[in-house]
Design an enzyme around this catalytic site. Structure first.
Site, PDB file in Angstrom:
ATOM      1  CD  GLN A  64      -2.470   4.657   4.907  1.00 48.37           C
ATOM      2  OE1 GLN A  64      -3.584   4.644   4.113  1.00 48.37           O
ATOM      3  NE2 GLN A  64      -2.166   5.678   5.656  1.00 48.37           N
TER       4      GLN A  64
ATOM      5  CG  ASP B  32      -3.945  -2.247   8.686  1.00 50.46           C
ATOM      6  OD1 ASP B  32      -5.013  -1.641   8.822  1.00 50.46           O
ATOM      7  OD2 ASP B  32      -3.478  -2.572   7.302  1.00 50.46           O
TER       8      ASP B  32
ATOM      9  CG  HIS C  20      -2.090   0.747   1.349  1.00 49.11           C
ATOM     10  ND1 HIS C  20      -2.386   1.894   0.042  1.00 49.11           N
ATOM     11  CD2 HIS C  20      -3.147   1.176   1.974  1.00 49.11           C
ATOM     12  CE1 HIS C  20      -3.418   2.268   0.250  1.00 49.11           C
ATOM     13  NE2 HIS C  20      -3.896   2.203   1.555  1.00 49.11           N
TER      14      HIS C  20
ATOM     15  CB  CYS D  79      -3.527   2.632   7.058  1.00 50.19           C
ATOM     16  SG  CYS D  79      -4.262   1.218   7.365  1.00 50.19           S
TER      17      CYS D  79
ATOM     18  NE  ARG E  34      -3.590   7.335   0.847  1.00 49.65           N
ATOM     19  CZ  ARG E  34      -4.169   6.329   1.059  1.00 49.65           C
ATOM     20  NH1 ARG E  34      -4.786   5.808   1.821  1.00 49.65           N
ATOM     21  NH2 ARG E  34      -4.762   5.860  -0.302  1.00 49.65           N
TER      22      ARG E  34
END
Ligand code: CP
Ligand code: NVA
Length: 309
Positions: free
Chosen positions: A138, A224, A135, A264, A292
């Site tokens: 991120q 996460d 990712h 995230c 982001r």
């Protein structure tokens, strides 16, 4: 269509070198300031971003779509459910067609191999908006957020508590490119797979059986969800296996005094993170989510226009 410079994709974090990342962070800062002071900046006027989603999203869709509009361009959303992508059209054919009608593509999908096959057949830059393995957008936002709050991340220690998933793999790559350390603690059976993380070596991370040991003196503690998208069938088993891998206030207490907390998002309070941590004073999760937008605008500017300033 893209201009004549060689096509540059962002499929993994280490597709950009340190110099390019520093450029993107500097541009993100400038672009963020333009946005915050209501100054129009339209370098991508008449450019079109196609966003392909094979998994759910709030932040990634919103930040790419809003970001492209704010840069003067437009964004088109495609998903598997109501396009031919869900009906077996080969990825290679989709890439040929989509990249003839757009200037840049963002994809959120399952295996990394899918995005690699797409990019190999694309005439325009492709950005990874999350795969099972990585990712990268991120971690661009996370590191930019760290820099905003604490300065350079070089030489710092990041504690990763929980699943060695796509976000963890990307932290590990970032540590190699930007020269910091990651202390990882996963339950037994969920350890880092260096090959899957596509690392150059193992000198930027250390694994700890005890999550408290991993968090000790860390400058940033992050985690996460225990079950990532696509792994829902393992949910019950994971709830049991990860029960001792919650970031709580005791864990934040052993970290460095001014340690930050990141996630995230979306988060599950009471599972991977205690409510008083994510909603507490060390948490920067809302800055992290907002960033982001700014880093991805800088990324799209760089992939389409190169180093313009
Ligand atoms: N962090 C993140 O990628 O969020 P979304 O799944 O909402 O896009
Ligand atoms: N690891 C999570 C991240 C979600 C943004 C997932 O892949 O579902």
């Amino acid at each position: 269509m893209a201009n004549n410079m060689a096509i540059k994709h962002f499929l993994q974090f280490n597709d950009l070198n340190r110099d390019e990342l520093e450029h993107v962070f500097a541009r993100a800062s400038w672009i963020k300031n333009q946005f915050k002071t209501y100054q129009q900046y339209w370098p991508l006027q008449d450019r079109t971003l196609v966003m392909i989603f094979e998994k759910a999203s709030t932040r990634t869709r919103l930040s790419f779509e809003a970001g492209m509009h704010q840069l003067g361009g437009s964004a088109i959303y495609l998903n598997t459910r109501d396009s031919q992508l869900g009906r077996g059209e080969p990825v290679e054919d989709a890439a040929q067609v989509i990249s003839r009608m757009s200037d840049i593509v963002m994809i959120r999908t399952f295996e990394q191999e899918i995005i690699e096959r797409f990019s190999a057949n694309s005439r325009v830059p492709v950005i990874n908006g999350l795969t099972n393995e990585y990712h990268p957008c991120q971690i661009l936002a996370d590191i930019f957020t760290f820099i905003e709050h604490r300065g350079s991340i070089q030489g710092k220690t990041v504690a990763w508590i929980g699943d060695s998933n796509n976000v963890c793999n990307t932290w590990l790559q970032a540590a190699e490119v930007l020269d910091f350390n990651v202390h990882v603690s996963t339950p037994p059976g969920y350890e880092v797979e260096p090959e899957r993380a596509n690392l150059y070596g193992n000198d930027h991370y250390e694994e700890f059986a005890d999550p408290m040991e991993a968090a000790k003196d860390a400058d940033l503690v992050t985690t996460d969800v225990w079950t990532s998208m696509g792994f829902e069938a393992e949910n019950e088993e994971r709830m049991r296996d990860f029960a001792d891998w919650q970031v709580d206030s005791d864990m934040m207490r052993v970290a460095a005094k001014n340690a930050l907390f990141m996630h995230c998002l979306p988060a599950h309070r009471g599972e991977e993170v205690a409510a008083d941590v994510i909603d507490g004073t060390q948490s920067v999760v809302w800055d992290e989510a907002e960033n982001r937008l700014h880093v991805q605008k800088a990324l799209m500017e760089y992939l389409l226009l190169g180093k313009i300033k």
